[in-house]
Design a protein around this motif. Structure first.
Motif, PDB file in Angstrom:
ATOM      1  N   ILE A   6       0.711  -1.106   0.159  1.00  0.00           N
ATOM      2  CA  ILE A   6      -0.077  -0.033  -0.136  1.00  0.00           C
ATOM      3  C   ILE A   6       0.915   1.286   0.018  1.00  0.00           C
ATOM      4  O   ILE A   6       1.766   1.466   0.960  1.00  0.00           O
ATOM      5  CB  ILE A   6      -1.191  -0.119   1.233  1.00  0.00           C
ATOM      6  CG1 ILE A   6      -1.670  -1.332   1.271  1.00  0.00           C
ATOM      7  CG2 ILE A   6      -1.830   1.302   1.057  1.00  0.00           C
ATOM      8  CD1 ILE A   6      -2.508  -1.379   2.772  1.00  0.00           C
ATOM      9  N   CYS A   7       0.630   2.070  -0.975  1.00  0.00           N
ATOM     10  CA  CYS A   7       1.505   3.384  -0.891  1.00  0.00           C
ATOM     11  C   CYS A   7       0.477   4.418  -0.949  1.00  0.00           C
ATOM     12  O   CYS A   7       0.126   4.787  -2.095  1.00  0.00           O
ATOM     13  CB  CYS A   7       2.529   3.158  -2.286  1.00  0.00           C
ATOM     14  SG  CYS A   7       3.566   4.831  -2.261  1.00  0.00           S
ATOM     15  N   ASP A   8       0.590   5.008   0.001  1.00  0.00           N
ATOM     16  CA  ASP A   8      -0.367   6.253   0.042  1.00  0.00           C
ATOM     17  C   ASP A   8      -0.074   7.060   1.114  1.00  0.00           C
ATOM     18  O   ASP A   8       0.434   6.629   2.109  1.00  0.00           O
ATOM     19  CB  ASP A   8      -1.931   5.814   0.294  1.00  0.00           C
ATOM     20  CG  ASP A   8      -3.020   6.699   0.260  1.00  0.00           C
ATOM     21  OD1 ASP A   8      -2.956   7.895   1.014  1.00  0.00           O
ATOM     22  OD2 ASP A   8      -3.902   6.542  -0.622  1.00  0.00           O
ATOM     23  N   HIS A  14      -4.220   3.625   4.959  1.00  0.00           N
ATOM     24  CA  HIS A  14      -3.603   2.345   5.091  1.00  0.00           C
ATOM     25  C   HIS A  14      -4.286   1.423   6.107  1.00  0.00           C
ATOM     26  O   HIS A  14      -4.545   0.032   5.968  1.00  0.00           O
ATOM     27  CB  HIS A  14      -2.243   2.566   5.662  1.00  0.00           C
ATOM     28  CG  HIS A  14      -1.139   3.103   4.961  1.00  0.00           C
ATOM     29  ND1 HIS A  14      -0.338   2.392   4.349  1.00  0.00           N
ATOM     30  CD2 HIS A  14      -1.060   4.461   4.420  1.00  0.00           C
ATOM     31  CE1 HIS A  14       0.573   3.130   3.436  1.00  0.00           C
ATOM     32  NE2 HIS A  14       0.007   4.266   3.550  1.00  0.00           N
ATOM     33  N   VAL A  17      -7.743   0.061   4.387  1.00  0.00           N
ATOM     34  CA  VAL A  17      -7.470  -1.082   3.528  1.00  0.00           C
ATOM     35  C   VAL A  17      -6.701  -2.186   4.106  1.00  0.00           C
ATOM     36  O   VAL A  17      -7.264  -3.282   3.684  1.00  0.00           O
ATOM     37  CB  VAL A  17      -6.323  -0.503   2.418  1.00  0.00           C
ATOM     38  CG1 VAL A  17      -6.052  -1.520   1.565  1.00  0.00           C
ATOM     39  CG2 VAL A  17      -6.936   0.782   1.546  1.00  0.00           C
ATOM     40  N   LYS A  18      -5.941  -2.130   5.065  1.00  0.00           N
ATOM     41  CA  LYS A  18      -5.591  -3.352   5.784  1.00  0.00           C
ATOM     42  C   LYS A  18      -6.626  -4.190   6.051  1.00  0.00           C
ATOM     43  O   LYS A  18      -6.748  -5.242   6.240  1.00  0.00           O
ATOM     44  CB  LYS A  18      -4.481  -2.977   6.959  1.00  0.00           C
ATOM     45  CG  LYS A  18      -3.235  -2.487   6.456  1.00  0.00           C
ATOM     46  CD  LYS A  18      -2.240  -2.347   7.524  1.00  0.00           C
ATOM     47  CE  LYS A  18      -0.872  -1.637   6.981  1.00  0.00           C
ATOM     48  NZ  LYS A  18      -0.092  -1.260   8.294  1.00  0.00           N
ATOM     49  N   ILE A  32       0.916  -7.586   4.177  1.00  0.00           N
ATOM     50  CA  ILE A  32       0.592  -6.147   3.695  1.00  0.00           C
ATOM     51  C   ILE A  32       1.878  -5.525   4.307  1.00  0.00           C
ATOM     52  O   ILE A  32       2.464  -5.708   5.453  1.00  0.00           O
ATOM     53  CB  ILE A  32      -0.535  -5.852   4.265  1.00  0.00           C
ATOM     54  CG1 ILE A  32      -1.835  -6.712   4.023  1.00  0.00           C
ATOM     55  CG2 ILE A  32      -0.721  -4.397   3.934  1.00  0.00           C
ATOM     56  CD1 ILE A  32      -3.055  -6.363   4.736  1.00  0.00           C
ATOM     57  N   SER A  34       3.424  -1.398   3.995  1.00  0.00           N
ATOM     58  CA  SER A  34       3.034  -0.023   3.934  1.00  0.00           C
ATOM     59  C   SER A  34       3.942   0.899   3.707  1.00  0.00           C
ATOM     60  O   SER A  34       5.244   0.881   4.021  1.00  0.00           O
ATOM     61  CB  SER A  34       2.293   0.253   5.111  1.00  0.00           C
ATOM     62  OG  SER A  34       1.004  -0.427   5.389  1.00  0.00           O
ATOM     63  N   LEU A  52      -1.111  -1.276  -4.257  1.00  0.00           N
ATOM     64  CA  LEU A  52      -2.188  -0.225  -4.300  1.00  0.00           C
ATOM     65  C   LEU A  52      -1.652   1.034  -4.068  1.00  0.00           C
ATOM     66  O   LEU A  52      -1.004   1.366  -3.084  1.00  0.00           O
ATOM     67  CB  LEU A  52      -2.926  -0.510  -2.850  1.00  0.00           C
ATOM     68  CG  LEU A  52      -3.419  -2.224  -2.992  1.00  0.00           C
ATOM     69  CD1 LEU A  52      -4.150  -2.638  -1.821  1.00  0.00           C
ATOM     70  CD2 LEU A  52      -4.396  -2.194  -4.072  1.00  0.00           C
ATOM     71  N   ASP A  54      -1.746   5.265  -4.511  1.00  0.00           N
ATOM     72  CA  ASP A  54      -2.200   6.512  -4.655  1.00  0.00           C
ATOM     73  C   ASP A  54      -1.698   7.348  -5.784  1.00  0.00           C
ATOM     74  O   ASP A  54      -0.325   7.293  -6.036  1.00  0.00           O
ATOM     75  CB  ASP A  54      -2.243   7.225  -3.175  1.00  0.00           C
ATOM     76  CG  ASP A  54      -3.041   8.436  -3.245  1.00  0.00           C
ATOM     77  OD1 ASP A  54      -3.839   8.624  -3.830  1.00  0.00           O
ATOM     78  OD2 ASP A  54      -2.627   9.265  -2.172  1.00  0.00           O
ATOM     79  N   LEU A  81      -5.328   3.577  -6.221  1.00  0.00           N
ATOM     80  CA  LEU A  81      -6.176   4.157  -5.235  1.00  0.00           C
ATOM     81  C   LEU A  81      -6.457   5.748  -5.209  1.00  0.00           C
ATOM     82  O   LEU A  81      -5.331   6.243  -4.872  1.00  0.00           O
ATOM     83  CB  LEU A  81      -5.902   3.617  -3.745  1.00  0.00           C
ATOM     84  CG  LEU A  81      -5.853   2.192  -3.617  1.00  0.00           C
ATOM     85  CD1 LEU A  81      -5.442   2.052  -2.093  1.00  0.00           C
ATOM     86  CD2 LEU A  81      -7.094   1.391  -3.682  1.00  0.00           C
ATOM     87  N   LEU A 109     -12.533  -3.088  -3.824  1.00  0.00           N
ATOM     88  CA  LEU A 109     -11.185  -3.120  -3.607  1.00  0.00           C
ATOM     89  C   LEU A 109     -10.923  -4.640  -3.492  1.00  0.00           C
ATOM     90  O   LEU A 109     -10.047  -5.333  -4.258  1.00  0.00           O
ATOM     91  CB  LEU A 109     -10.699  -2.759  -2.265  1.00  0.00           C
ATOM     92  CG  LEU A 109      -9.394  -2.896  -1.768  1.00  0.00           C
ATOM     93  CD1 LEU A 109      -8.310  -2.103  -2.547  1.00  0.00           C
ATOM     94  CD2 LEU A 109      -9.178  -2.796  -0.097  1.00  0.00           C
TER      95      LEU A 109
END
Length: 114
Positions: A6-8, A14, A17-18, A32, A34, A52, A54, A81, A109
Protein backbone atom coordinates in the motif's frame (compact mmCIF):
# COMPACT_ATOMS: atom_id res chain seq x y z
CA UNK A 1 1.77 -16.27 0.05
CA UNK A 2 0.61 -13.04 -1.52
CA UNK A 3 2.35 -9.76 -0.70
CA UNK A 4 0.30 -6.59 -1.06
CA UNK A 5 1.91 -3.16 -0.90
CA UNK A 6 0.00 0.00 0.00
CA UNK A 7 1.56 3.30 -1.07
CA UNK A 8 -0.54 6.24 0.11
CA UNK A 9 0.35 9.36 2.10
CA UNK A 10 -2.77 9.04 4.29
CA UNK A 11 -2.37 6.74 7.30
CA UNK A 12 -6.15 6.41 7.61
CA UNK A 13 -6.26 4.86 4.12
CA UNK A 14 -3.60 2.32 5.13
CA UNK A 15 -5.62 1.30 8.18
CA UNK A 16 -8.86 1.04 6.22
CA UNK A 17 -7.33 -0.96 3.37
CA UNK A 18 -5.50 -3.32 5.75
CA UNK A 19 -8.75 -4.00 7.60
CA UNK A 20 -10.63 -4.65 4.36
CA UNK A 21 -7.94 -7.05 3.14
CA UNK A 22 -7.52 -8.91 6.43
CA UNK A 23 -11.31 -9.27 6.80
CA UNK A 24 -11.31 -11.17 3.51
CA UNK A 25 -9.80 -14.64 3.59
CA UNK A 26 -7.89 -15.12 0.34
CA UNK A 27 -7.22 -18.79 1.06
CA UNK A 28 -3.52 -18.14 1.45
CA UNK A 29 -1.28 -16.18 3.75
CA UNK A 30 -1.38 -12.46 3.02
CA UNK A 31 1.40 -10.06 3.94
CA UNK A 32 0.79 -6.32 3.77
CA UNK A 33 3.61 -3.78 3.53
CA UNK A 34 2.97 -0.06 3.86
CA UNK A 35 4.69 2.96 2.35
CA UNK A 36 3.73 6.56 3.06
CA UNK A 37 5.58 7.88 0.00
CA UNK A 38 6.97 6.77 -3.32
CA UNK A 39 10.63 7.04 -2.28
CA UNK A 40 10.17 4.45 0.47
CA UNK A 41 8.42 2.11 -1.95
CA UNK A 42 11.20 2.46 -4.52
CA UNK A 43 13.82 1.70 -1.87
CA UNK A 44 12.02 -1.48 -0.78
CA UNK A 45 14.05 -4.47 -1.88
CA UNK A 46 11.49 -7.28 -1.82
CA UNK A 47 9.03 -8.33 -4.48
CA UNK A 48 5.43 -7.17 -4.13
CA UNK A 49 2.66 -9.08 -5.92
CA UNK A 50 0.00 -6.35 -5.86
CA UNK A 51 0.59 -2.63 -5.35
CA UNK A 52 -2.24 -0.35 -4.22
CA UNK A 53 -0.96 3.05 -5.31
CA UNK A 54 -2.32 6.53 -4.62
CA UNK A 55 -1.93 9.13 -7.37
CA UNK A 56 -1.69 12.37 -5.39
CA UNK A 57 1.21 12.23 -2.94
CA UNK A 58 3.73 14.88 -1.89
CA UNK A 59 7.19 14.91 -3.47
CA UNK A 60 6.56 12.10 -5.96
CA UNK A 61 3.29 11.62 -7.83
CA UNK A 62 1.88 8.10 -7.89
CA UNK A 63 1.91 8.00 -11.70
CA UNK A 64 5.66 8.77 -11.66
CA UNK A 65 6.21 6.10 -9.02
CA UNK A 66 4.14 3.66 -11.07
CA UNK A 67 6.25 4.29 -14.16
CA UNK A 68 9.39 3.36 -12.24
CA UNK A 69 7.82 0.35 -10.52
CA UNK A 70 6.34 -1.03 -13.74
CA UNK A 71 9.84 -1.17 -15.28
CA UNK A 72 11.20 -3.36 -12.48
CA UNK A 73 11.84 -7.04 -12.90
CA UNK A 74 8.85 -8.90 -11.40
CA UNK A 75 6.77 -5.72 -11.41
CA UNK A 76 3.61 -5.95 -9.29
CA UNK A 77 0.06 -5.71 -10.53
CA UNK A 78 -0.75 -2.02 -9.95
CA UNK A 79 -4.15 -0.94 -8.67
CA UNK A 80 -4.63 2.81 -8.39
CA UNK A 81 -6.36 4.16 -5.26
CA UNK A 82 -7.49 7.74 -5.70
CA UNK A 83 -10.27 10.28 -5.67
CA UNK A 84 -8.82 11.81 -8.88
CA UNK A 85 -11.18 10.21 -11.40
CA UNK A 86 -10.07 12.64 -14.09
CA UNK A 87 -6.61 11.07 -14.04
CA UNK A 88 -7.67 7.50 -14.82
CA UNK A 89 -6.22 7.68 -18.34
CA UNK A 90 -2.77 8.28 -16.89
CA UNK A 91 -3.08 5.03 -14.95
CA UNK A 92 -3.22 3.11 -18.21
CA UNK A 93 0.12 4.63 -19.22
CA UNK A 94 1.72 2.66 -16.40
CA UNK A 95 -0.23 -0.51 -17.18
CA UNK A 96 -2.42 -0.19 -14.09
CA UNK A 97 -4.68 -3.18 -13.74
CA UNK A 98 -7.56 -1.42 -12.00
CA UNK A 99 -8.67 1.93 -10.64
CA UNK A 100 -10.38 1.99 -7.21
CA UNK A 101 -11.89 5.32 -6.23
CA UNK A 102 -11.92 6.90 -2.80
CA UNK A 103 -13.82 6.65 -0.59
CA UNK A 104 -12.92 2.99 -0.89
CA UNK A 105 -15.69 0.41 -0.94
CA UNK A 106 -14.54 -2.95 0.46
CA UNK A 107 -16.24 -5.07 -2.22
CA UNK A 108 -14.71 -2.97 -5.01
CA UNK A 109 -11.24 -3.23 -3.48
CA UNK A 110 -11.46 -6.99 -3.00
CA UNK A 111 -12.77 -7.50 -6.53
CA UNK A 112 -9.81 -5.51 -7.88
CA UNK A 113 -7.34 -7.60 -5.88
CA UNK A 114 -8.88 -10.88 -6.98
Amino acid sequence: MIKIGICDDELAIHNQVKKYILDKNFGEKTEIVSFLNGADLLEYGDTIDILLLDIVMPEMDGIDVGRLVSRQKNAPKIIMLTSMRERFKEAFEISAYRFVTKPIVQSELIQAIL
